[in-house]
Design an enzyme around this catalytic site. Sequence first.
Site, PDB file in Angstrom:
ATOM      1  N   HIS A  90       0.824  -1.211   0.000  1.00  0.00           N
ATOM      2  CA  HIS A  90       0.000   0.000   0.000  1.00  0.00           C
ATOM      3  C   HIS A  90       0.860   1.265   0.000  1.00  0.00           C
ATOM      4  CE1 HIS A  90      -4.242  -1.588   1.143  1.00  0.00           C
ATOM      5  NE2 HIS A  90      -3.617  -2.382   0.304  1.00  0.00           N
ATOM      6  N   HIS A 279      -1.501 -12.441  -2.468  1.00  0.00           N
ATOM      7  CA  HIS A 279      -2.550 -13.142  -1.726  1.00  0.00           C
ATOM      8  C   HIS A 279      -2.186 -14.600  -1.444  1.00  0.00           C
ATOM      9  CE1 HIS A 279      -5.766  -9.884  -2.718  1.00  0.00           C
ATOM     10  NE2 HIS A 279      -4.784  -9.451  -1.951  1.00  0.00           N
TER      11      HIS A 279
HETATM   12 FE1  HEB Z   1      -4.452  -7.551  -1.265  1.00  0.00          FE
HETATM   13  C1  HEB Z   1      -5.108  -8.213   2.033  1.00  0.00           C
HETATM   14  C2  HEB Z   1      -7.664  -6.485  -1.686  1.00  0.00           C
HETATM   15  C3  HEB Z   1      -3.747  -6.700  -4.503  1.00  0.00           C
HETATM   16  C4  HEB Z   1      -1.104  -8.279  -0.716  1.00  0.00           C
HETATM   17  N1  HEB Z   1      -6.054  -7.375  -0.052  1.00  0.00           N
HETATM   18  C5  HEB Z   1      -6.105  -7.664   1.273  1.00  0.00           C
HETATM   19  C6  HEB Z   1      -7.366  -7.302   1.753  1.00  0.00           C
HETATM   20  C7  HEB Z   1      -8.112  -6.861   0.726  1.00  0.00           C
HETATM   21  C8  HEB Z   1      -7.275  -6.887  -0.425  1.00  0.00           C
HETATM   22  C9  HEB Z   1      -9.551  -6.403   0.770  1.00  0.00           C
HETATM   23  C10 HEB Z   1      -7.820  -7.459   3.187  1.00  0.00           C
HETATM   24  C11 HEB Z   1      -7.366  -6.348   4.131  1.00  0.00           C
HETATM   25  C12 HEB Z   1      -7.811  -6.720   5.509  1.00  0.00           C
HETATM   26  O1  HEB Z   1      -6.936  -6.937   6.364  1.00  0.00           O
HETATM   27  O2  HEB Z   1      -9.019  -6.829   5.737  1.00  0.00           O
HETATM   28  N2  HEB Z   1      -5.502  -6.758  -2.812  1.00  0.00           N
HETATM   29  C13 HEB Z   1      -6.818  -6.426  -2.779  1.00  0.00           C
HETATM   30  C14 HEB Z   1      -7.201  -5.975  -4.064  1.00  0.00           C
HETATM   31  C15 HEB Z   1      -6.099  -6.026  -4.854  1.00  0.00           C
HETATM   32  C16 HEB Z   1      -5.033  -6.528  -4.057  1.00  0.00           C
HETATM   33  C17 HEB Z   1      -8.578  -5.525  -4.437  1.00  0.00           C
HETATM   34  C18 HEB Z   1      -5.979  -5.634  -6.315  1.00  0.00           C
HETATM   35  C19 HEB Z   1      -6.712  -6.506  -7.179  1.00  0.00           C
HETATM   36  N3  HEB Z   1      -2.745  -7.479  -2.372  1.00  0.00           N
HETATM   37  C20 HEB Z   1      -2.679  -7.074  -3.675  1.00  0.00           C
HETATM   38  C21 HEB Z   1      -1.302  -7.074  -4.085  1.00  0.00           C
HETATM   39  C22 HEB Z   1      -0.556  -7.498  -3.026  1.00  0.00           C
HETATM   40  C23 HEB Z   1      -1.491  -7.773  -1.966  1.00  0.00           C
HETATM   41  C24 HEB Z   1      -0.824  -6.666  -5.449  1.00  0.00           C
HETATM   42  C25 HEB Z   1       0.902  -7.668  -2.901  1.00  0.00           C
HETATM   43  C26 HEB Z   1       1.763  -7.833  -3.851  1.00  0.00           C
HETATM   44  N4  HEB Z   1      -3.318  -8.163   0.369  1.00  0.00           N
HETATM   45  C27 HEB Z   1      -2.002  -8.503   0.328  1.00  0.00           C
HETATM   46  C28 HEB Z   1      -1.657  -9.129   1.576  1.00  0.00           C
HETATM   47  C29 HEB Z   1      -2.804  -9.131   2.370  1.00  0.00           C
HETATM   48  C30 HEB Z   1      -3.820  -8.488   1.566  1.00  0.00           C
HETATM   49  C31 HEB Z   1      -0.293  -9.694   1.937  1.00  0.00           C
HETATM   50  C32 HEB Z   1      -2.981  -9.751   3.760  1.00  0.00           C
HETATM   51  C33 HEB Z   1      -2.889  -8.725   4.863  1.00  0.00           C
HETATM   52  C34 HEB Z   1      -2.898  -9.390   6.203  1.00  0.00           C
HETATM   53  O3  HEB Z   1      -2.669 -10.585   6.334  1.00  0.00           O
HETATM   54  O4  HEB Z   1      -3.125  -8.672   7.195  1.00  0.00           O
END
Ligand code: HEB
Length: 738
Positions: A90, A279
């Site tokens: 982020h 993921h």
């Molecule tokens: Fe992620 C977590 C959505 C891309 C790595 N994710 C997460 C959550 C959500 C999301 C709603 C839950 C938060 C809480 O704690 O409740 N993603 C999402 C979307 C997209 C994404 C709509 C576009 C399609 N991711 C992504 C990327 C990466 C990631 C590109 C790197 C390379 N995530 C992640 C991790 C986690 C999440 C390692 C777990 C955290 C904890 O365990 O605390």
Amino acid sequence: MAECPIKKSPIGGGGTRNRDWWPNELKLNILRQHTAVTNPLKDFNYSEAFKTLDYEAVKKDLKALMTDSQEWWPADFGHYGGLFVRMAWHSAGTYRVFDGRGGGGDGQQRFAPLNSWPDNVSLDKARRLIWPIKQKYGDKISWADLILLTGNVAIEDMGLPTFGFAGGRPDTWEADESVYWGGETTWLGNDVRYENGQEGVKGHGVVDGDEGPKKDHKDIHSRELEKPIAAAHMGLIYVNPEGPDGVPDPVASARDIRTTFSRMAMNDEETVALIAGGHAFGKTHGAAPSDNVGKEPEAAEIAEQGLGWRNAHKSGKGPDTITSGLEVIWTSTPVKWSNKYLEYLFKYEWELTKSPAGANQWVAKTDDKIIPDAYDPNVKHKPRMLTSDLALRFDPEYEKISRRFAENPDQLADAFTRAWFKLLHRDMGPRSRWVGPEIPKEVLLWEDPIPAPEGPVIDDKDIATLKKDLLATGVEPSKLIRVAWASASTFRGSDKRGGANGARIRLEPQKDWEVNNPKELSEVLSALVGVQKNFSGKKVSLADLIVLAGSAAVEKAAGISVSFAPGRGDASQEQTDIESFTHLEPAADGFRNYGKSTSRVRTEQFLVDRAALLTLSAPELTALVGGLRVLGTNYDGSSYGVFTKRPGQLTNDFFVNLLDMNTAWKATGSDGEIYEGTDRKSGEKKWTGTRADLVFGSHAELRAVAEVYGAAGGEQKLKKDFVAAWVKVMNLDRFDLG
Ligand code: HEB
């Protein structure tokens, strides 16, 4: 507590402000950010400090922290890896290609609005978990670096060796006001960005003109997102996990993902790798409805000490955590790297269901309870997914890639680690800014690589000879200045791309940009190549010659010396990602009187925004424009703003004549772009200028600076200030100079 009194308070900046009275005023505040005044570490060289950091010790401490679950914010599955990967993602994921803004390079996640974005819930806790490490190593590692390194180490600790890591991101100390995050006034709103996006999608500039038929901004299958934004909603990093506007439609979700990730510089393969790889770890948090959640950090009580989102549901943490309001655990090994995410994505059919908080999510149609609980070893769950996860299966292009990765875990690992490295380093600029022991050897195209100059760098004697040669080419000095400016001023302080180094102005796409006057550019460049060929002695790069030619011309016009730092290299076309460089093309550039207002941006705003990207102050902006005009450097050689009878000499005539009370100004057309200045008495026409010229007389703060240059002693001051600002711009990308 009673209603907060601050807005009404008679001191401390309270009361109705200029911004409230005149919301449309031209804002110069973005030109005075991140100065010594806000920085407690002034005169501090961060990359030198980083070099003294015991990097391995930091990594060791981070690894120990991963499994050191804290009572005040327990670790899911006994490992903070997932949370930390999300924190880093982020931080970096706000980057967008159009203006290079956002990204993890400045440690902005500590400040509003990012610290309080609905998408960043619980990351306040993540940053506090690493405070002891920040505290222990102090200034030797910035927050910006530490936030990203923590994510990197988390991945490593969960079993996937990374592609590497580079430090070198000095912190900022205040919210960056230059970033357009959207025009909505409600969190998760998106009416403005899609409404504005309907105005047309032509061109490369940050903001396009209003060509093109209007579309329906509510149609999730065809609407276009406003530039330069790279998120589908106010306060989200990318897309709505439940699907566009909450509609659980995986194919429409894929459309949003493609738009937003490509604006983060990621292609389809990188996008699939990032999501499937990301993921592989962790879980989502939606134990109960969101009305249990209190105010975000920026609005929370003083006793919260910068934390936010106090959760009234049961313990408010651990198994009771509410972050996104979704409740999904993707794999059976959430704190260990695997490609089970993709395995399950294809293995199961998916049924729409609701999280305990009432959000749309999907559950596998199966009796397989193979997913562990984050806290209770006796509980098992069915696999679950987000709508945005199913996009990787139901979009035909994503599907191909996802299936290949599902069958070839090595390809996923390679693509993920590379895309992750790019994600974290995309906004760092050239390698000369990178520090630390984990910098990968392999050079990547997105780094915009520039080869080191061949042989010894030219010395003062060479420079003196070359200057004579350059001025003897017969090319008009104004053209030499124009080309040097065109070359250097592509730089953007946001992601440190562009600049004169590399001489990419002679390559595609820059050589064909209208603002660079392609025909004239190629004439000037061939004259410079002639000088380069005939120079007997050391090898001099074209990048150096371009800057030296402009600087020699400025020197002659100013009559004072202009310093020059040799050592630039020439990049090749193969080292230049054409598509990626199209994003550097200005939609308008007031420094060269190019372009004009669109339905949403006024010419002078383009000018100030460009000045901000060039890291210029208001006085530097003023000196440069005033100087460039009398030197005759408009992109097409026009006389707009050339308020002088002796063009080509660096005088303060621009200011003297603009501020002359004997001149009256009037718009010549209905669009208010071009103005004519006439003698009040005789009515005789004296000058023509654009909004980017007249703003130095109309805007109170710019006028105040213009008066300095237009008054007694102003000419000498302008020469000095112009030359200093010129040299600054020529060297903006010279991180190698230290
Ligand atoms: Fe992620 C977590 C959505 C891309 C790595 N994710 C997460 C959550 C959500 C999301 C709603 C839950 C938060 C809480 O704690 O409740 N993603 C999402 C979307 C997209 C994404 C709509 C576009 C399609 N991711 C992504 C990327 C990466 C990631 C590109 C790197 C390379 N995530 C992640 C991790 C986690 C999440 C390692 C777990 C955290 C904890 O365990 O605390």
